[in-house]
Design a protein around this motif. Structure first.
Motif, short mmCIF file in Angstrom:
data_model
loop_
_atom_site.label_atom_id
_atom_site.label_comp_id
_atom_site.label_asym_id
_atom_site.label_seq_id
_atom_site.Cartn_x
_atom_site.Cartn_y
_atom_site.Cartn_z
N GLY A 1 -15.25 -4.49 -45.46
CA GLY A 1 -14.26 -5.55 -45.45
C GLY A 1 -13.08 -5.22 -44.54
N LYS A 2 -12.26 -6.21 -44.31
CA LYS A 2 -11.11 -6.08 -43.41
C LYS A 2 -9.89 -5.55 -44.17
CE LYS A 2 -8.15 -8.88 -40.35
NZ LYS A 2 -6.88 -8.43 -40.95
N TYR A 3 -9.04 -4.83 -43.47
CA TYR A 3 -7.75 -4.44 -44.05
C TYR A 3 -6.74 -5.54 -43.76
CZ TYR A 3 -3.14 -2.36 -44.41
OH TYR A 3 -1.82 -2.13 -44.73
N PHE A 4 -6.15 -6.08 -44.82
CA PHE A 4 -5.14 -7.12 -44.68
C PHE A 4 -3.77 -6.50 -44.93
CE2 PHE A 4 -8.97 -9.49 -45.51
CZ PHE A 4 -8.84 -10.61 -44.70
N GLU B 1 -0.02 -10.39 -43.88
CA GLU B 1 -1.14 -11.34 -43.77
C GLU B 1 -1.48 -12.00 -45.09
OE1 GLU B 1 -4.30 -9.95 -40.60
OE2 GLU B 1 -3.67 -8.22 -41.79
N LEU B 2 -0.94 -11.51 -46.19
CA LEU B 2 -1.22 -12.09 -47.50
C LEU B 2 -0.23 -13.23 -47.75
CD1 LEU B 2 -1.76 -8.78 -49.51
CD2 LEU B 2 -3.50 -10.27 -48.50
N ASN B 3 -0.73 -14.46 -47.73
CA ASN B 3 0.16 -15.62 -47.77
C ASN B 3 0.17 -16.36 -49.11
OD1 ASN B 3 -2.32 -16.87 -47.80
ND2 ASN B 3 -2.16 -17.70 -45.72
N MET C 1 -23.33 -15.07 -64.91
CA MET C 1 -21.94 -14.65 -64.75
C MET C 1 -21.59 -14.54 -63.26
SD MET C 1 -20.10 -11.12 -66.05
CE MET C 1 -20.42 -11.51 -67.78
N PHE C 2 -20.44 -15.09 -62.91
CA PHE C 2 -19.92 -14.91 -61.56
C PHE C 2 -19.09 -13.63 -61.53
CE2 PHE C 2 -21.13 -19.27 -61.09
CZ PHE C 2 -21.42 -19.40 -59.73
N ILE C 3 -19.20 -12.89 -60.45
CA ILE C 3 -18.53 -11.60 -60.33
C ILE C 3 -17.47 -11.69 -59.24
CG2 ILE C 3 -18.83 -9.14 -59.88
CD1 ILE C 3 -21.78 -9.51 -60.66
N LEU C 4 -16.22 -11.50 -59.62
CA LEU C 4 -15.14 -11.53 -58.64
C LEU C 4 -14.97 -10.13 -58.06
CD1 LEU C 4 -12.57 -13.82 -60.48
CD2 LEU C 4 -14.21 -14.43 -58.71
N ALA C 5 -15.81 -9.83 -57.07
CA ALA C 5 -15.81 -8.52 -56.45
C ALA C 5 -15.02 -8.55 -55.15
CB ALA C 5 -17.24 -8.06 -56.18
N GLY C 6 -14.19 -7.55 -54.94
CA GLY C 6 -13.40 -7.49 -53.73
C GLY C 6 -14.24 -7.12 -52.52
N GLY D 1 -7.26 -16.66 -49.81
CA GLY D 1 -7.52 -15.48 -50.62
C GLY D 1 -8.96 -15.37 -51.07
N VAL D 2 -9.51 -16.48 -51.57
CA VAL D 2 -10.89 -16.47 -52.04
C VAL D 2 -11.85 -16.22 -50.88
CG1 VAL D 2 -12.72 -17.91 -53.01
CG2 VAL D 2 -10.46 -17.94 -54.03
N THR D 3 -11.60 -16.87 -49.76
CA THR D 3 -12.50 -16.76 -48.61
C THR D 3 -12.46 -15.38 -47.98
OG1 THR D 3 -12.21 -19.12 -48.12
CG2 THR D 3 -13.12 -17.73 -46.37
N GLU D 4 -11.27 -14.81 -47.85
CA GLU D 4 -11.11 -13.57 -47.09
C GLU D 4 -11.22 -12.30 -47.94
OE1 GLU D 4 -10.91 -13.50 -43.96
OE2 GLU D 4 -10.44 -15.57 -43.42
N LEU D 5 -10.85 -12.37 -49.21
CA LEU D 5 -10.73 -11.15 -50.01
C LEU D 5 -11.89 -10.90 -50.97
CD1 LEU D 5 -6.94 -11.36 -50.94
CD2 LEU D 5 -7.98 -10.09 -49.06
N TYR D 6 -12.70 -11.92 -51.25
CA TYR D 6 -13.75 -11.78 -52.26
C TYR D 6 -15.14 -11.72 -51.63
CZ TYR D 6 -10.37 -12.88 -55.93
OH TYR D 6 -9.31 -12.85 -56.79
N GLN D 7 -16.00 -10.93 -52.24
CA GLN D 7 -17.40 -10.84 -51.81
C GLN D 7 -18.06 -12.21 -51.96
OE1 GLN D 7 -19.02 -8.23 -50.62
NE2 GLN D 7 -21.13 -8.93 -50.67
#
Length: 226
Positions: free
Chosen positions: A119-122, A126-128, A152-157, A134-140
């Motif tokens: 993943g990218k370093y933000f 860049e965190l707005n 179950m949905f998994i909120l993985a970074g 946030g959902v598009t860029e930070l989550y798997q």
């Protein structure tokens, strides 16, 4: 169908004794929420009264912006290219809670570590505080990653920092029955001895996790009680 008819249909799926219908309800409701957040972010903020701009300004007030002190290396741009680093002592895959603590500990001991993260370093700037970004860029998987049975949905970074970047309010230790299953079913001996407890305590200390003054939400209570 009228609104009430649609609500009645969804409620019948939710409360159905059939597993397939309950799974269908979870899938439809989750996809609906994700779609709403992505495609109607401004409407979502207005409906929930979420003061994104104000929170951003308040969070950053009086804080140094982007104080990151480690060096970043760009990945090779050509397929098959090699990244040769002869002076690296340890290679760490991932940058989440476990890998991050390992890298920090080794660095303090004088070892040179290379952390590989897909993943990218933000940076802080860049965190707005925008849900859609946030959902598009930070989550798997853009927040749509699910278990194989879709229960179950998994909120993985999926960013530099992994889950520590997106999950900040809950830090639960591995329940005993889960560790027992790891040992009984998969033969993970480390999960059944005191070394595992010491490792968890060390990670908690390094991350600043604490159980003091915390009132868990209903969702967290369900996870803790099983």
């Amino acid at each position: 169908m009228t609104l009430k008819e649609r609500e009645k249909l969804l409620a019948s799926w939710r409360d159905s004794p059939l597993v397939a219908k309950r799974r269908l309800f979870r899938l439809v409701s989750s996809l609906t929420m994700v779609t709403f957040v992505r495609l109607a972010s401004e409407l979502h903020l207005k409906a929930t009264h979420y003061p994104a701009k104000e929170l951003r300004e308040q969070a950053y007030e009086g804080h140094e912006i982007d104080p990151f002190k480690y060096d970043f290396l760009d990945k090779p741009q050509t397929d098959g290219a090699e990244l040769y680093l002869p002076d690296i002592d340890v290679l760490i895959i991932g940058s989440g809670a476990g890998a991050g603590v390992v890298a920090h500990t080794l660095a303090n001991e004088g070892y040179k570590s290379l952390v590989l993260e897909k993943g990218k370093y933000f940076s802080t700037s860049e965190l707005n505080f925008n849900d859609q970004d946030g959902v598009t860029e930070l989550y798997q998987g853009g927040g749509t990653l699910a278990t194989l049975n879709q229960q179950m949905f998994i909120l993985a970074g999926s960013n530099f920092g992994g889950g520590t970047t997106i999950n900040w309010s809950a830090c639960l230790k591995t329940p005993f029955k889960v560790r027992k299953e790891w040992y009984d079913r998969y033969g993970v001996e480390f999960a059944a001895n005191e070394s595992y407890d010491k490792a968890q305590d060390y990670v908690w200390k390094q991350m600043g996790a604490s159980a003091e003054g915390i009132t868990h939400s209903l969702a967290n209570q369900v996870i803790m009680e099983g």
